[in-house]
Write an enzyme that holds these catalytic residues in place. Structure first.
Site: not given
Ligand code: NAD
Length: 360
Positions: A140, A190, A250, A222, A246
């Site tokens: 980001y 990852k 959620d 994942d 992020d």
């Protein structure tokens, strides 16, 4: 020693829910909290009075306080205000200036609300996990970024960057938290396809040497997403980067069923045994119910509870608050957002505050 709390109610229901949290502070002061609090403006409320969403004076107060409790910011009233003066810029400015690099979001399922989750009861009952998300680095913020015209068409670039010190400091937050919980950290990246993942795994392993009493597990992002909905109770603390955090926070939040119940904390670097902390509900200013005494104040009261545990070193008072919330829910009291059937008692925001305070 007395603690100083800065309360920034902000906009919309932020004002109503912060009021209830202040009443909890006053109640806890009768029970040994020893905290003073001061209220000030942030977001649209500050823009209306000062022409900016975060003044230097409020920022200084935030820097000089032991912790900041924030309600929520935003609303359509400020939609046409230029971006840098919008309510959200006040919140982002606060996070940036206090260098809050660690975002903590618990996913806690209360017994009485187990049916509010979309997952089966046995998968989520008694769930208590904590997601620690790196908040100030990663894709980001990485440069270069942008969209360019090239001979082959438009090209979009985002850059994921992590320095070793950024990984080390967020890992330390996670290991420290695990020590206060169930002694397990799952580090998520990852490493199979990303260089930042390789470095992340290497540094977390190195940092772990200082926390050998804590179990460390590495998991690909994942797989973590899958495991969160398959068997979330295998986790205690999950630590991950900005992007994966992020998404995964959620996803974990939805295990618990309701926005009005979700607290959060953002923490800065520890210096001389102290660190900046901003504590706020995950929800926004809910313009649709603002000013109607309908909001659920529990997310904000639980954010205060996190402050007691993580910044003010009062775990016993934090437990008292959490038990009071448990109790009120098991007695069947509900604000509108978590009211599901006639056996329950529908209460207002301020009444919910009264009931929790009575049980502390
Ligand atoms: P929201 O979280 O404010 O509301 C979403 C829905 O959930 C609404 O129907 C609302 O009534 C309900 N809700 C939220 N919190 C509740 C509570 N405590 N009790 C009962 N019901 C609750 O999200 P939104 O509608 O997308 O955004 C409204 C404004 O809030 C926007 O200006 C947005 O930018 C801002 N916002 C601020 C923050 C923050 O301050 N951290 C976070 C998210 C959104």
């Amino acid at each position: 020693m007395s603690s100083k709390i800065l309360v920034l109610p902000g906009d919309g229901i932020g004002v109503e829910v912060a009021d209830q949290a202040i009443r909890v502070i006053e109640k806890l002061n009768e029970q040994g909290l020893n905290a003073s609090y001061e209220k000030d403006l942030v977001g649209g409320a500050s823009y209306d009075v000062n022409g900016e969403p975060l003044t230097n004076s409020v920022l200084e107060k935030a820097k000089n306080s032991d912790a900041v409790l924030l309600g929520a910011v935003g609303g359509s009233k400020w939609d046409d205000v230029e971006r840098s003066k919008r309510p959200e810029a006040g919140l982002l400015g606060l996070r940036k200036e206090l260098e809050l690099f660690a975002n903590l979001r618990p996913a806690l399922v209360f017994d009485a609300l187990v049916s509010a989750s979309t997952l089966k009861n046995e998968v989520v009952n008694n769930l208590d996990i904590m997601i620690v998300r790196e908040l100030t680095g990663g894709v980001y913020f990485g440069q270069p970024r942008g969209i360019e015209d090239t001979p082959n068409g438009k090209k979009a670039i985002d850059t994921q960057i992590y320095y070793d010190y950024e990984i080390d400091r967020i890992a330390r937050v996670a290991f420290d938290l695990a020590r206060k919980r169930n002694n397990k950290v799952t580090s998520v990246e990852k490493a199979n396809v990303m260089e930042t993942g390789v470095l992340w795994r290497e540094i977390v392993k190195e940092t772990h040497k200082d926390f050998s009493d804590i179990t460390l597990e590495n998991m690909l992002a994942d797989n973590c997403a899958m495991q969160l909905v398959r068997n979330p109770k295998q986790f205690d603390v999950i630590v991950t980067d900005n992007l994966f955090g992020d998404l995964l926070s959620d996803c974990a939040a939805m295990l618990t069923g309701s926005l009005g119940m979700l607290p959060s904390a953002s923490l800065g670097e520890e210096k001389n045994g102290k660190r900046h902390g901003l504590f706020e509900p995950v929800h926004g200013s809910a313009p649709d119910i603002a000013g109607q005494d309908k909001a659920n104040p529990i997310a904000t009261i639980l954010s205060l509870s996190m402050m007691l545990k993580y910044n003010l070193n009062k775990p016993e008072l934090s437990n008292k608050v959490e038990s009071a919330v448990q109790k009120i829910l098991s007695e069947g009291y509900r604000t509108g957002d978590i009211y599901t059937n006639e056996d329950q008692t529908l209460v207002s925001c301020s009444k919910m505050g009264d009931l929790i305070i009575e049980r502390i």
